[in-house]
Design a protein around this motif. Structure first.
Motif, PDB file in Angstrom:
ATOM      1  N   GLY A  89      16.309   2.689   1.671  1.00 12.63           N
ATOM      2  CA  GLY A  89      15.830   2.032   0.446  1.00 12.63           C
ATOM      3  C   GLY A  89      15.556   3.012  -0.663  1.00 12.63           C
ATOM      4  O   GLY A  89      15.333   4.170  -0.423  1.00 12.63           O
ATOM      5  N   LYS A  97       2.680   1.372  -3.733  1.00 16.93           N
ATOM      6  CA  LYS A  97       1.930   1.303  -4.999  1.00 16.93           C
ATOM      7  C   LYS A  97       0.547   1.930  -4.933  1.00 16.93           C
ATOM      8  O   LYS A  97      -0.114   2.077  -5.945  1.00 16.93           O
ATOM      9  CB  LYS A  97       1.809  -0.173  -5.440  1.00 16.93           C
ATOM     10  CG  LYS A  97       3.135  -0.875  -5.645  1.00 16.93           C
ATOM     11  CD  LYS A  97       3.947  -0.263  -6.758  1.00 16.93           C
ATOM     12  CE  LYS A  97       5.366  -0.791  -6.725  1.00 16.93           C
ATOM     13  NZ  LYS A  97       6.353   0.266  -6.875  1.00 16.93           N
ATOM     14  N   ARG A 106       8.383  -2.025   2.423  1.00 19.83           N
ATOM     15  CA  ARG A 106       8.264  -0.720   1.776  1.00 19.83           C
ATOM     16  C   ARG A 106       9.541  -0.406   0.986  1.00 19.83           C
ATOM     17  O   ARG A 106       9.497  -0.010  -0.172  1.00 19.83           O
ATOM     18  CB  ARG A 106       7.984   0.347   2.834  1.00 19.83           C
ATOM     19  CG  ARG A 106       7.741   1.728   2.285  1.00 19.83           C
ATOM     20  CD  ARG A 106       8.947   2.562   2.530  1.00 19.83           C
ATOM     21  NE  ARG A 106       8.771   3.950   2.082  1.00 19.83           N
ATOM     22  CZ  ARG A 106       9.787   4.725   1.816  1.00 19.83           C
ATOM     23  NH1 ARG A 106      11.022   4.277   1.943  1.00 19.83           N
ATOM     24  NH2 ARG A 106       9.598   5.956   1.416  1.00 19.83           N
ATOM     25  N   ASN A 107      10.692  -0.626   1.638  1.00 16.82           N
ATOM     26  CA  ASN A 107      11.946  -0.324   0.960  1.00 16.82           C
ATOM     27  C   ASN A 107      12.229  -1.268  -0.197  1.00 16.82           C
ATOM     28  O   ASN A 107      12.991  -0.937  -1.086  1.00 16.82           O
ATOM     29  CB  ASN A 107      13.112  -0.369   1.948  1.00 16.82           C
ATOM     30  CG  ASN A 107      13.148   0.868   2.812  1.00 16.82           C
ATOM     31  OD1 ASN A 107      12.326   1.764   2.645  1.00 16.82           O
ATOM     32  ND2 ASN A 107      14.073   0.910   3.758  1.00 16.82           N
ATOM     33  N   ILE A 165       9.535  -0.407  -3.261  1.00 12.46           N
ATOM     34  CA  ILE A 165       9.755   0.883  -3.916  1.00 12.46           C
ATOM     35  C   ILE A 165      10.678   0.717  -5.121  1.00 12.46           C
ATOM     36  O   ILE A 165      10.689   1.525  -6.036  1.00 12.46           O
ATOM     37  CB  ILE A 165      10.302   1.908  -2.900  1.00 12.46           C
ATOM     38  CG1 ILE A 165       9.787   3.305  -3.249  1.00 12.46           C
ATOM     39  CG2 ILE A 165      11.817   1.901  -2.826  1.00 12.46           C
ATOM     40  CD1 ILE A 165       9.885   4.287  -2.115  1.00 12.46           C
ATOM     41  N   VAL A 203       0.836  -1.204   0.000  1.00 10.02           N
ATOM     42  CA  VAL A 203       0.000   0.000   0.000  1.00 10.02           C
ATOM     43  C   VAL A 203       0.872   1.255   0.000  1.00 10.02           C
ATOM     44  O   VAL A 203       0.624   2.206  -0.743  1.00 10.02           O
ATOM     45  CB  VAL A 203      -0.947   0.007   1.220  1.00 10.02           C
ATOM     46  CG1 VAL A 203      -1.677   1.337   1.316  1.00 10.02           C
ATOM     47  CG2 VAL A 203      -1.939  -1.139   1.132  1.00 10.02           C
ATOM     48  N   LEU A 204       1.923   1.244   0.822  1.00  8.97           N
ATOM     49  CA  LEU A 204       2.746   2.454   0.985  1.00  8.97           C
ATOM     50  C   LEU A 204       3.530   2.816  -0.272  1.00  8.97           C
ATOM     51  O   LEU A 204       3.966   3.947  -0.430  1.00  8.97           O
ATOM     52  CB  LEU A 204       3.721   2.266   2.144  1.00  8.97           C
ATOM     53  CG  LEU A 204       3.140   2.382   3.548  1.00  8.97           C
ATOM     54  CD1 LEU A 204       4.157   1.951   4.590  1.00  8.97           C
ATOM     55  CD2 LEU A 204       2.669   3.799   3.832  1.00  8.97           C
TER      56      LEU A 204
END
Lengths: 313, 290
Positions: free
Chosen positions: B290, B110, B171-172, B175, B107-108
């Motif tokens: 990241g 995309k 998340r990292n 991304i 979610v964070l």
């Protein structure tokens, strides 16, 4: 922060139609709904609970929490407790030594390993395995090694050096250094891994050019390479300080805050006052002091990391 | 002549580097060596002063005692039930926190929404929270939920604070996966979960391993939550180990202490030896952005 949130091309937004159907609206909210439970538990478990602890530290809670308000009374009591003074002094002493030795040794190991070493993988594995252990295991092992009756002292004496003494763990003035020894043993591999990653990121042509200029290898390291490792230093310092402030298990397993309370640390103090001495208010106040110390180090660090992150992408 | 002395100097340099590295390796191995050899010695041999040497007589008595006979308080069950407790705690906590972390990372990166960065920042601070600042309220809440002193309670606690780390990992990692990939899938009509399951997860295998290993090590090695929220026969293995070692009555059984420490250490050591590469990646994730 502004960079990402504004430029975010939100792929999730459905095409704007005048009358969005229910399912389209659900689809649009779905990502947030999926994330909501996690965010909610973090909000409660981290932020609400911190506020709650703060409240207890401002109340007259002793054996059970009491939700009244007595101002900073518990903090005054905390700072008037000699045991807390010992804990704070120990924390500074421990953190200073732990950081200095771990960084020096970790950097040395990383530099040595970076010289095209055969069996580098094996050596790295050996240096880093303590990081996989529980602090309780580390404490148990080192308590045995440092034990003067049967451990290292006895061995060296049996080799013929009769007057050799290494009974630091039994003496109040020196026991804290034993905690440093064990903590350094556990964490050097971690510092080494970060420094090694930093070294591998440095362009090797810089070294070659300096060598052609006639600079010696130690000189190249001291004046060119180490300064280039600045980001790695920052990370190591911040993360090791964090480890040292919260270190609790190691002290408990190795010295149990003794002998005679001489290795008391804020973390062991907090635990003892909260759970064993029925002084919850003082315990909460000490926890808030710890949190403030960590926040003062971590928040600027995270802020700078995140900012660079945003510019990087 | 000059080249010869240069070569010699270089060889001396190599010699110095290798000896330093080997000495350091011996230093790092020493405690493990002492733990293993002590655990295999009979108690009399230990008291007669054999510390660093090999056992003259190898016995597994201390191991079997540590596993099923050593006393913790008045219960003489050895570490076995506590080992089981730790497994019952670790497996659900690892799966839950990794699963939720994967969704959050997805979610964070995309499906960014307004305030996503703030949400991420707030979770990130949770990675560096000194848990002393939350154990008091947590104890109260666990009590009210009827989970105090139980393994499910510890699973909950480890999941809550584990999410911070796992969300950071995923998340990292996510991304770095190009947005075009998910956008193209969306144009093809794939929905939120479809994209997650058929595009993101298959690509995320390495980070799933990193997350599982990190969480496994963290949860298995935890002591603070275990000692604060559980007692008696419900404690995880780290707490039980500490209790065994701190028995003060009678002649101290160092060999049983060391065997107990080894039993508590073996699962994480095994993971480290088998998947060390991924372990290091988790370790340095807090330092490498990241």
């Amino acid at each position: 922060m502004t960079d990402i949130s504004q430029s975010a091309a939100v792929p999730g937004t459905a095409p704007q139609r005048p009358a969005a159907t229910l399912s389209a609206r659900l689809a649009r909210w779905l990502p947030r709904l999926v994330m909501a439970p996690s965010f909610l538990v973090v909000l409660i478990g981290v932020y609400l609970f911190i506020a709650w602890t703060l409240w207890i530290s401002l109340s007259s809670s002793a054996m059970l929490p009491r939700y009244d308000f007595v101002g900073l009374e518990q903090y005054v009591r905390l700072w008037n407790t000699p045991r807390w003074h010992t804990a704070v002094i120990n924390l500074f002493l421990f953190t200073g030594l732990f950081l200095a030795v771990t960084i020096a040794l970790g950097l040395l190991m990383a530099i040595l390993l970076d010289q095209n070493i055969r069996a580098e993988g094996v050596l790295r594995t050996v240096y880093l395995y303590p990081m996989a252990l529980s602090f309780i295991v580390t404490g148990t092992a080192w308590k045995w090694v440092l034990n003067p009756e049967l451990g290292v002292e006895k061995v060296v004496q049996s080799w013929g050096w009769d007057t050799f003494a290494f009974d630091w763990i039994t003496r109040p003035e020196t026991a804290i250094y034993c905690v440093v020894i064990a903590a350094v043993w556990q964490s050097t591999g971690f510092a080494m891994a970060i420094f090694l990653a930093g070294l591998r990121g440095i362009d090797s042509s810089i070294i070659k050019a300096a060598q052609i200029e006639g600079a010696s290898l130690p000189r190249i390291y001291a004046s060119i390479i180490v300064p280039l490792l600045r980001p790695a230093f920052l990370s190591v310092i911040v993360l090791l300080s964090y480890i040292s402030i919260k270190s609790f298990d190691l002290v408990l397993a190795l010295t149990n805050a003794g002998p005679g309370g001489s290795t008391e640390m804020p973390s062991t103090f907090m635990f003892a006052y909260t759970f064993q001495r029925n002084q919850m208010g003082v315990g909460a106040a000490s926890a808030i002091m710890m949190l403030m110390t960590v926040a003062a180090i971590i928040i600027p660090y995270l802020y700078s990391e995140l900012r660079e992150d945003t510019h990087g992408h | 002549m000059a080249t010869k002395s240069l070569a010699r100097q270089q060889m001396l340099g190599r010699l110095f580097i290798y000896s330093a590295l080997i000495l350091l390796a011996l230093y790092y191995l020493m405690p493990l060596w002492v733990m293993v050899t002590t655990s295999l010695k009979p108690l009399d041999e230990i008291y007669s002063g054999s510390f660093i040497g090999l056992p003259q007589e190898i016995t597994f008595e201390a191991w079997s005692k540590a596993w099923s006979g050593a006393c913790i308080g008045t219960e003489c069950t050895g570490l076995r039930p506590y080992f089981v407790n730790s497994i019952m705690m670790v497996v659900p906590a690892v799966l839950l926190s990794t699963g939720l972390g994967a969704l959050n990372g997805y979610v964070l990166t995309k499906w960014r929404f307004k305030g996503a960065n703030l949400v991420f920042g707030m979770m990130l601070f949770g990675c560096f929270l000194p848990y002393q600042a939350v154990i008091l309220p947590m104890a109260q809440v666990l009590g009210r939920l009827g989970l105090s002193g139980s393994i499910p309670g510890l699973v909950l606690v480890h999941t809550v604070y584990g999410i911070c780390f796992t969300s950071l990992f995923f998340r990292n990692y996510f991304i770095t996966i190009p947005d075009e990939l998910t956008k193209a899938a969306q144009i093809d009509g794939a929905g939120f979960f479809r994209i997650f399951l058929s595009i993101m997860l298959p690509a995320a295998l390495p980070i799933i391993v990193v997350s599982c290993i990190w969480q496994f090590t963290q949860v298995w090695n935890d002591f603070l939550f275990g000692v604060s929220f559980t007692s008696g026969s419900d404690t995880p293995i780290t707490v039980a180990l500490n209790n065994i070692v701190n028995v003060t009555t009678g002649r101290k059984q160092y060999n049983v202490d060391m065997a107990s420490a080894m039993i508590a250490a073996i699962p994480t050591l095994l993971v480290y030896v088998v998947a060390g590469r991924y372990f290091v990646r988790g370790l340095t994730a807090g330092a490498v952005k990241g």
